[in-house]
Design a protein around this motif. Structure first.
Motif, short mmCIF file in Angstrom:
data_model
loop_
_atom_site.label_atom_id
_atom_site.label_comp_id
_atom_site.label_asym_id
_atom_site.label_seq_id
_atom_site.Cartn_x
_atom_site.Cartn_y
_atom_site.Cartn_z
N LEU A 30 0.86 -1.18 0.00
CA LEU A 30 0.00 0.00 0.00
C LEU A 30 0.90 1.23 0.00
CD1 LEU A 30 -2.88 1.26 0.31
CD2 LEU A 30 -2.51 1.17 2.79
N GLY A 31 0.81 2.03 -1.04
CA GLY A 31 1.63 3.23 -1.14
C GLY A 31 1.01 4.38 -0.37
N VAL A 32 1.80 5.41 -0.12
CA VAL A 32 1.33 6.57 0.63
C VAL A 32 0.18 7.27 -0.07
CG1 VAL A 32 1.98 8.89 1.40
CG2 VAL A 32 3.48 6.95 1.90
N ALA A 33 0.28 7.46 -1.37
CA ALA A 33 -0.79 8.14 -2.10
C ALA A 33 -2.10 7.38 -1.99
CB ALA A 33 -0.39 8.33 -3.56
N ASP A 34 -2.02 6.06 -2.15
CA ASP A 34 -3.24 5.25 -2.01
C ASP A 34 -3.74 5.25 -0.57
OD1 ASP A 34 -3.70 4.55 -4.64
OD2 ASP A 34 -2.51 2.71 -4.54
N ALA A 35 -2.82 5.32 0.39
CA ALA A 35 -3.22 5.36 1.80
C ALA A 35 -4.06 6.60 2.08
CB ALA A 35 -2.00 5.32 2.70
N TYR A 36 -3.66 7.73 1.52
CA TYR A 36 -4.47 8.94 1.70
C TYR A 36 -5.82 8.81 0.99
CZ TYR A 36 -1.10 11.86 4.19
OH TYR A 36 -0.28 12.40 5.15
N ARG A 37 -5.86 8.10 -0.11
CA ARG A 37 -7.15 7.87 -0.77
C ARG A 37 -8.06 7.01 0.12
NH1 ARG A 37 -3.50 6.97 -5.25
NH2 ARG A 37 -3.51 8.81 -6.60
N VAL A 38 -7.47 6.03 0.78
CA VAL A 38 -8.25 5.21 1.71
C VAL A 38 -8.76 6.08 2.86
CG1 VAL A 38 -8.17 3.29 3.35
CG2 VAL A 38 -7.00 3.09 1.13
N GLN A 39 -7.89 6.94 3.39
CA GLN A 39 -8.30 7.85 4.47
C GLN A 39 -9.51 8.68 4.04
OE1 GLN A 39 -6.66 11.99 5.92
NE2 GLN A 39 -5.19 10.40 6.53
N ARG A 40 -9.44 9.25 2.85
CA ARG A 40 -10.55 10.09 2.37
C ARG A 40 -11.81 9.26 2.18
NH1 ARG A 40 -6.80 12.60 3.45
NH2 ARG A 40 -5.82 14.33 2.35
N ALA A 41 -11.65 8.03 1.74
CA ALA A 41 -12.81 7.16 1.53
C ALA A 41 -13.47 6.81 2.86
CB ALA A 41 -12.40 5.90 0.77
N VAL A 42 -12.67 6.60 3.90
CA VAL A 42 -13.23 6.34 5.22
C VAL A 42 -14.00 7.57 5.69
CG1 VAL A 42 -12.72 5.90 7.65
CG2 VAL A 42 -11.45 4.67 5.87
N LEU A 43 -13.41 8.74 5.54
CA LEU A 43 -14.10 9.97 5.97
C LEU A 43 -15.35 10.22 5.14
CD1 LEU A 43 -13.30 11.97 8.25
CD2 LEU A 43 -11.49 10.35 7.63
N ALA A 44 -15.33 9.84 3.87
CA ALA A 44 -16.53 9.99 3.04
C ALA A 44 -17.66 9.12 3.57
CB ALA A 44 -16.21 9.63 1.59
N ARG A 45 -17.34 7.92 4.04
CA ARG A 45 -18.36 7.06 4.63
C ARG A 45 -18.94 7.70 5.88
NH1 ARG A 45 -17.74 1.36 3.07
NH2 ARG A 45 -18.45 0.73 5.13
#
Length: 251
Positions: A30-45
């Motif tokens: 899991l790369g850093v850029a994708d990790a931030y995308r996951v973070q944003r997706a969690v917050l979107a939920r």
């Protein structure tokens, strides 16, 4: 290929069920850029369920922590209104909570770039952050903790003070007490040498992400000491020289 939505669901479900899980990177890179995308997706939920963004929290703001994690820059996460604590915090919804003393900033007007942020500060306060990793034993890699919203769980702030009247915030003594016992002491100098540097980093990262800092938002600049376990049925107080104090009772 990283399935951002699947990883976000895994973290979100772990938090809602109060269940520690293995780091996401145990299942693959899991790369850093994708990790931030996951973070944003969690917050979107979470925002889809009614939560509202109200600020930013900074992480890895001590040089020692950067060296430990093998990084040369801070990380950040997002704060929501459900994370703001007034006076009492129910720990039943947390997995392995820890608390640390912080310096907090109040944003007075919209900030779109780092060059604007100094003039946008409407207040400075002593505060605390409650951390709660969704990973077993607080063990994670850099991408894991980024995806997990930098271990954010809850926070509180004291009374706001006019920054122009403080004469600098680069060496404010901070004290953390639990049940009246001195637990940690530190200085705001531990936050990148000056919490203002952390604030500017927050604005820089927010600008890069296309997320302006909004009026009324709070920026938690980072910890002045190492975090300590947060017990149930305890009275906790954080005080800062010239900034007063903020307290929370856990149940």
């Amino acid at each position: 290929m990283t399935d951002v939505q699947e990883l976000a669901a895994t973290l979100d479900d772990a938090e809602r069920s109060v269940r520690a899980i293995a780091p996401l990177t145990d299942g693959g890179p899991l790369g850093v850029a994708d990790a931030y995308r996951v973070q944003r997706a969690v917050l979107a939920r979470r925002t889809a369920r009614g939560e509202r963004l109200i600020g930013v929290k900074m992480g890895f703001t001590s040089r020692a922590k950067m060296v430990q994690m093998g990084v040369d820059d801070v990380i950040w996460g997002l704060l929501t209104d459900s994370m703001l604590v007034e006076s009492t915090l129910d720990l039943s919804g947390l997995i392995q909570p820890r608390i640390e003393p912080e310096i907090a900033f109040l944003i007075g007007r919209r900030v779109r770039s780092a060059v604007e942020v100094d003039a946008a500060v409407a207040g400075v306060a002593v505060g605390y952050e409650v951390l709660d990793s969704r990973y077993r034993d607080f063990a994670f890699t850099l991408p894991d903790v980024i995806a997990d919203n930098a271990s954010a769980a809850a926070f509180g702030v004291g009374a706001w003070h006019d920054p122009r009247e403080l004469g600098g915030i680069d060496n404010i003594g901070l004290v953390l007490e639990i049940e009246g016992r001195l637990t940690r002491t530190g200085s705001s100098a531990a936050i990148l040498g000056d919490p203002m540097r952390s604030l500017r980093a927050a604005a820089r990262l927010a600008e890069r992400a296309g997320i302006p800092l909004e009026p009324g938002w709070v920026v938690l600049a980072g910890a002045a000491t190492a975090a300590v376990p947060l017990p149930r049925d305890a009275h906790v107080r954080v005080s800062g020289a010239g900034l007063g104090s903020v307290a929370v009772t856990t149940v």
